[in-house]
Design an enzyme around this catalytic site. Structure first.
Site, PDB file in Angstrom:
ATOM      1  N   GLY A   1      39.527  40.818  35.055  1.00 21.59           N
ATOM      2  CA  GLY A   1      40.095  41.571  33.980  1.00 21.59           C
ATOM      3  C   GLY A   1      40.882  42.570  34.436  1.00 21.59           C
ATOM      4  CB  CYS A   2      43.345  44.478  32.317  1.00 18.00           C
ATOM      5  SG  CYS A   2      42.220  44.850  30.798  1.00 18.00           S
TER       6      CYS A   2
END
Lengths: 342, 342, 342, 342
Positions: free
Chosen positions: C146-147
């Site tokens: 995920g970011c």
């Protein structure tokens, strides 16, 4: 091939660094900055912290270690330095306005300073890639177009060449992102003054007017005068010109489409929008010029729009495109990436 | 005096709440929302969490508990509801376009839906405060102008009345902040699509064109046709129109200054810029319309610019100004604050 | 090598198209969009008007014409489709969260939906390129991070591995640009709601928390719990995490510098700022993760900051980096360009 | 009552002009600007083109024609001028940091310049309206709080007073719009550098830290140390602080709600969000401080958030609120308008 960039600390200069670094045949060998000589590139531009070079002083000998010299400088610098470089056999691509006008008087009138020698003004080739391709191939001194003129001329030229718009009917309402104003430190360019604001400026005369009129006239083969009002838009990159002109002979939408299609079918960086109209985000970070139009039967006018990224097709991108043309490399070399979206 | 707002959940509606709440003689008694009846205001608009009211259903009886009814609704709503309210002796100020055109056919053509009954179209008074002041004083049904027409007409009207610009020479290049598009949920209005983008739209016909032409013609006493291209600018509030027209009799800058000065010297919300040009930030959050101009001798054109806050002078602010005029209160009541800067 | 992208209409998907198009060894052969099958790419994304392909339906056979399949889809899609593809010998890189957690219960708790089969959760390799390089080289199913976890873990991991911050002292204050929310059409993501606004969200639990904790614990070899508050910042791209942790043994600035230097000296996409601190613009449009830190003697805490472009190192860029690692190509292939500035 | 504003050309000064102009009992009689004396207000601030006054030189006699003097000046100015004014019987409200610390040494350490005389530091009353209301009522010299301290202290004080958070557990992650940096002309504050960027700064020590610690300690009755990291957010107005602290005795959400409710139930400008969390846009242009919180059982921490408009409750708004308290006018006089939305 070794490239030098004079004026590396401006937004146009740093965009050249980005492009040349990514170019398979060019290397950013010499980075000149008169304002910050000796300073590491990474201090002025921490987004380039992975590069270890430093800015150098403007020096003839050092410049001559490069084969190709880009000027991304304020008025007057390339006018003073480029001729000697050309005489030494270098190729110069000038992103400033110093060699875009052929008349020293006109330059003096609009730039409020003396022009480069007339001989060099005449010798310079205007670097609007799609319209002066052949001359660029052999040019030693290329006057890279201004950002507004690039958008305005790419949009207007097909209609002018076809002769379908009257010479005095052209109105150019232009809008630019803020990088167009450069990195100079002025109150009017502070974040808080520009953000959430739309600002018209220079209604009493922008120096891109004579440039547009010179080449519009050349292409139209008649004397063109334009009204031009620029506006500052709260965004970093992008120019949109909205052009209004009379539709002389009731050309239809199909006619106009055909004119644009034929003119630009072989141009890798011009894209015509048949559905909808160009937006600046469509070209962000790329070298494209997106063109759209509307034939308005109600008022008998044609509207043409063109969108570019002012730092790319409006400055550094077109400069690299011209370098490609000049060196005989494929026109898209180092420029073949898509726009950044969103 | 009790006010009702129909369409309270839109940006225009919530701006009316802000203004009426701050108005010494008005009270926001009834807040109607067809889309969210029963919902607390504070849930739709947490910036108003200190207020405890809720939205109500659109209901005639409830509406009639108010004396003054504002419509900030999509096309068709006020057209259906306003006549009965007027017949009950209420004063209606309609911020939608339902009563701005006098011809049902023209309405149908541009709004793609049936118009309100012709009788009511004729009876409605156009609420461009500075130009229809006397009619507004006694009106029961006030058609509050559109945002673009307000800016365009305030800029153009003095020149049209003086008869110094030819009827077919007018080009209006308009730029608007994003609140102009309302709070409707569309992909094209997502932050990421609008931010860092400049977007032209509706070149094939914006519904504000017939409104501008109707009242421009009325003021000029001749048939006016205009070219009009709107653009979406990445900012929340503000409209700027840049208008180009031929300068028929070589009027000078001094002539034009005098025309604007005389026309608006008693208008509390029109400000003329003699130095520089208006920017949208100069009017942010206020009811001012700022006007500037340039007489261009090079091309024989006059450029006029006008900046407004589209939610204020372009919608809710002018609606309150019209309420003041109608009720005999000083025109600036509840509107006398300065713009928010920056 | 032929690549397929499932979920091409989202911002992550279109960033993958940009990168793969520019990649010397990859070709964007299949573009899947369940929501808009049959639609030309250029209509959904006019900035790609020069490309003529169209979106296709999600179909197993069609997918199998590609060798490498990227999923940039909402939760649940890759969980359902990836296993069969891997069984057919395909390499899958999943940008969604479906394979990032090893416990089906934890997935169910945070994603509010059933997890993929446990067997596949275990088999998936976490694609944090700099920390799981060896496993990625042979993985068939890569769970692209995920970011937020990418930024948080790259910043924290060196300190965790060294064991110098207590397991329960970690606070992550995270800020993201708006592309992180995707292209879904919601009122809260309208331009006018986000612009000129800073919005904290999901204080009661963001689904990236278990992902951060799982891999932080793995690297620290002890159980790590973190406080995590995300904020929405009015800009399109960029994540900045500001991390606070106790400085267990009074490590000095020199100690910390040495830890980061040694950890990342061979990592082409991690840059350490010794002077100043990272800003999101320093990495815009690039695959870099920029890290900075401050050893605060006054409070006995260490602050670490990391900036990434959420669509690049936080999504599509790291996916391509992982494809490079998996295929044995140089890690920077197709990613070697500089950030876009400004 | 006549008011003077020293430092009228800054953003804080011009916000004071906006408020005082709209205040029923105050009049902006004297506008001082050392940098632009003699300049018409309308030239520095064309959004005030309807006002005809000019800036004046800093002059004791002229200042003394006013009863109430606001300083919105850089460090050092009010320190030098305020004591004499107070001795002449004037009421001074100082928006700078000159009188916020009681120790000259601490001032010298954080502001890098000599402090005002210790006697005056002691005499000054800290103008955090909700917490020092009684002292403000009789103060002659009011030290108006800094923007970050206002948000941080209003959020923290109820918990500190209750004694439920340990003195060394407090972490303040602060985010500010760009007006907080003032109107000074610096490259780092140019539009293109700030736009689409998130920038942490002064991790090595912001001058608001000792101010927060002084008053937090006073309220807690014990020695408080805080970690504080400020960030610059691309928007004009607004501060959000996200505060993390240990939850000493497992207070529940209901406990915390009750603490905030009781503390602020009579405070007209503090609003507590029970559903959701505060966003900066909720307070834009208004004097509200919006507070929200989260009791995190997973990590045993309490998170508290506070949003203010840094030019309003964080500067000019609170200054007027303090003037109201000092003069015995209702606290909301001239400040009773709603936030500007959107």
């Amino acid at each position: 091939m070794k490239a030098a960039i004079v004026g590396s600390t401006g937004y146009g200069g740093v965009e050249l660094i980005r492009l040349i670094q990514n170019h398979p045949y060019l290397e950013p060998e010499v980075l000149i900055s008169s304002s910050q000589p000796g300073e590491p590139l990474a201090r002025a531009y921490p987004h380039l912290i992975h590069l270890s070079c430093s800015f150098e002083q403007l020096d003839m000998e050092r410049l001559c270690t490069a084969d190709l010299i880009f000027f991304a400088t304020p008025p007057g610098v390339s006018g003073a330095w480029a001729p000697a470089l050309v005489e030494q056999g270098k190729v110069v691509i000038d992103l400033s306005g110093d060699f875009r006008l052929d008349s020293p008087d006109t330059y003096q009138e609009w730039y409020k300073r003396p022009a480069a020698p007339a001989k060099w003004l005449e010798q310079a080739v205007y670097g609007l890639s799609e319209w002066f391709h052949d001359q660029i191939q052999t040019a030693s001194l290329i006057a890279n177009p201004g950002c507004y003129p690039t958008a305005a001329l790419l949009a207007l030229a097909p209609l002018l060449k076809e002769g379908i718009i009257p010479p005095s009917s052209i109105i150019i309402d232009a809008k630019s992102g803020v990088t167009g104003a450069g990195r100079g430190v002025k109150q009017a360019m502070l974040y808080c003054e520009v953000n959430e604001n739309l600002r018209p400026y220079k209604l009493d005369g922008h120096q891109h007017i004579p440039e547009i009129e010179r080449f519009a006239s050349l292409i139209a083969q008649e004397n063109i005068t334009v009204s031009f009002v620029p506006h500052l838009v709260p965004m970093n990159r992008g120019i949109l010109v909205t052009i209004y002109a009379d539709n002389m002979n009731n050309y239809t939408r199909a006619d106009v489409r055909e004119i644009y299609r034929q003119t630009y079918e072989a141009a890798p960086f011009v894209r015509i929008h048949e559905n909808g109209w160009p937006e600046t985000k469509f070209v962000q970070g790329s070298n494209y010029c997106d063109i759209g139009y509307h034939v308005d039967e109600r008022t008998g006018r044609i509207m043409v729009l063109a969108a570019i990224d002012n730092l790319m097709k409006g400055a550094a991108g077109q400069a690299v495109q011209n370098a490609n043309i000049r060196m005989g490399w494929p026109e898209e070399t180092g420029l073949g990436f898509s726009p950044l979206f969103p």
